[in-house]
Design a protein around this motif. Structure first.
Motif, short mmCIF file in Angstrom:
data_model
loop_
_atom_site.label_atom_id
_atom_site.label_comp_id
_atom_site.label_asym_id
_atom_site.label_seq_id
_atom_site.Cartn_x
_atom_site.Cartn_y
_atom_site.Cartn_z
N ASN A 42 -9.53 80.12 -54.62
CA ASN A 42 -8.37 80.85 -55.11
C ASN A 42 -7.19 80.22 -54.40
N VAL A 43 -6.59 79.22 -55.04
CA VAL A 43 -5.58 78.40 -54.36
C VAL A 43 -4.29 78.32 -55.17
N THR A 44 -3.25 78.02 -54.46
CA THR A 44 -1.98 77.62 -55.06
C THR A 44 -1.67 76.24 -54.50
N TRP A 45 -0.65 75.60 -55.04
CA TRP A 45 -0.31 74.28 -54.53
C TRP A 45 1.20 74.11 -54.50
N ASN A 46 1.58 73.21 -53.62
CA ASN A 46 2.96 72.74 -53.61
C ASN A 46 2.91 71.23 -53.48
N ARG A 47 3.95 70.58 -53.88
CA ARG A 47 3.91 69.12 -53.92
C ARG A 47 5.20 68.54 -53.37
N THR A 48 5.05 67.36 -52.84
CA THR A 48 6.19 66.56 -52.40
C THR A 48 6.00 65.16 -52.95
N SER A 49 7.11 64.45 -53.08
CA SER A 49 7.03 63.09 -53.60
C SER A 49 8.04 62.22 -52.89
N ASP A 50 7.56 61.14 -52.31
CA ASP A 50 8.44 60.15 -51.70
C ASP A 50 8.56 58.91 -52.58
N PHE A 51 7.70 58.80 -53.59
CA PHE A 51 7.68 57.65 -54.48
C PHE A 51 7.63 58.14 -55.92
N GLN A 52 8.24 57.39 -56.81
CA GLN A 52 8.23 57.75 -58.22
C GLN A 52 6.80 57.83 -58.73
N ASP A 53 6.48 58.93 -59.41
CA ASP A 53 5.20 59.16 -60.07
C ASP A 53 4.01 59.29 -59.12
N VAL A 54 4.28 59.61 -57.84
CA VAL A 54 3.20 59.85 -56.86
C VAL A 54 3.57 61.10 -56.08
N TRP A 55 2.62 62.05 -56.00
CA TRP A 55 2.85 63.30 -55.29
C TRP A 55 1.74 63.57 -54.29
N GLN A 56 2.11 64.13 -53.16
CA GLN A 56 1.15 64.72 -52.23
C GLN A 56 1.09 66.20 -52.60
N VAL A 57 -0.08 66.66 -53.00
CA VAL A 57 -0.24 68.05 -53.44
C VAL A 57 -1.11 68.76 -52.42
N ARG A 58 -0.56 69.82 -51.83
CA ARG A 58 -1.28 70.63 -50.85
C ARG A 58 -1.82 71.87 -51.53
#
Length: 141
Positions: A78-94
């Motif tokens: 039972n999760v949610t996520w948030n994301r960050t992106s330092d590069f175009q079209d690439v995300w780190q999703v937690r």
């Protein structure tokens, strides 16, 4: 054919070609959310074949699906996520939340990329064989 006729034909062809594709579909974060929701649902049901289909745009998608089911499958995330992106079209999703009836904490970080109009997850460690003499990327403990 006159110069004006040839020029008109060239402009018409160029217009038709530009209207018939060529424009690459951009990454849509709402679509990424649907991808991640399907990913979590497939993990929760331990559906290896379905997960392999979701990950099939990566050359090692089937092997990655097997590894992900082994690591995370059937845990009732039972999760949610948030994301960050330092590069175009690439995300780190937690992905954070809980697993199972005992509500064990879940903290997983995925790298999600948009490539050739498809969502890709970076395969889990060990799925893609390392070439001989490859540099180690894991920091020492």
């Amino acid at each position: 054919m006159s110069r004006l006729g040839a020029l008109s034909a060239a402009v018409l062809c160029a217009g038709l070609l530009s209207a018939c594709g060529g424009a690459e579909k951009k990454a849509d974060l709402a679509d990424q959310d649907r991808f991640l929701k399907e990913y979590v649902n497939l993990l929760n049901t331990a559906d290896e074949d379905g997960l392999a289909d979701l990950l099939d745009d990566h050359p090692h998608g089937k092997d990655d699906a097997r590894a992900r089911i082994k690591a995370y499958g059937g845990q009732e995330w039972n999760v949610t996520w948030n994301r960050t992106s330092d590069f175009q079209d690439v995300w780190q999703v937690r992905l954070t939340g809980t697993a199972g009836a005992d509500r064990r904490p879940v903290k997983v970080v995925e790298t999600v990329s948009w490539e050739d109009e498809h969502w890709l997850l970076t395969p889990l460690d060990g799925v893609v064989p390392k070439p001989p003499n490859a540099a180690e990327t894991t920091p020492p403990e």
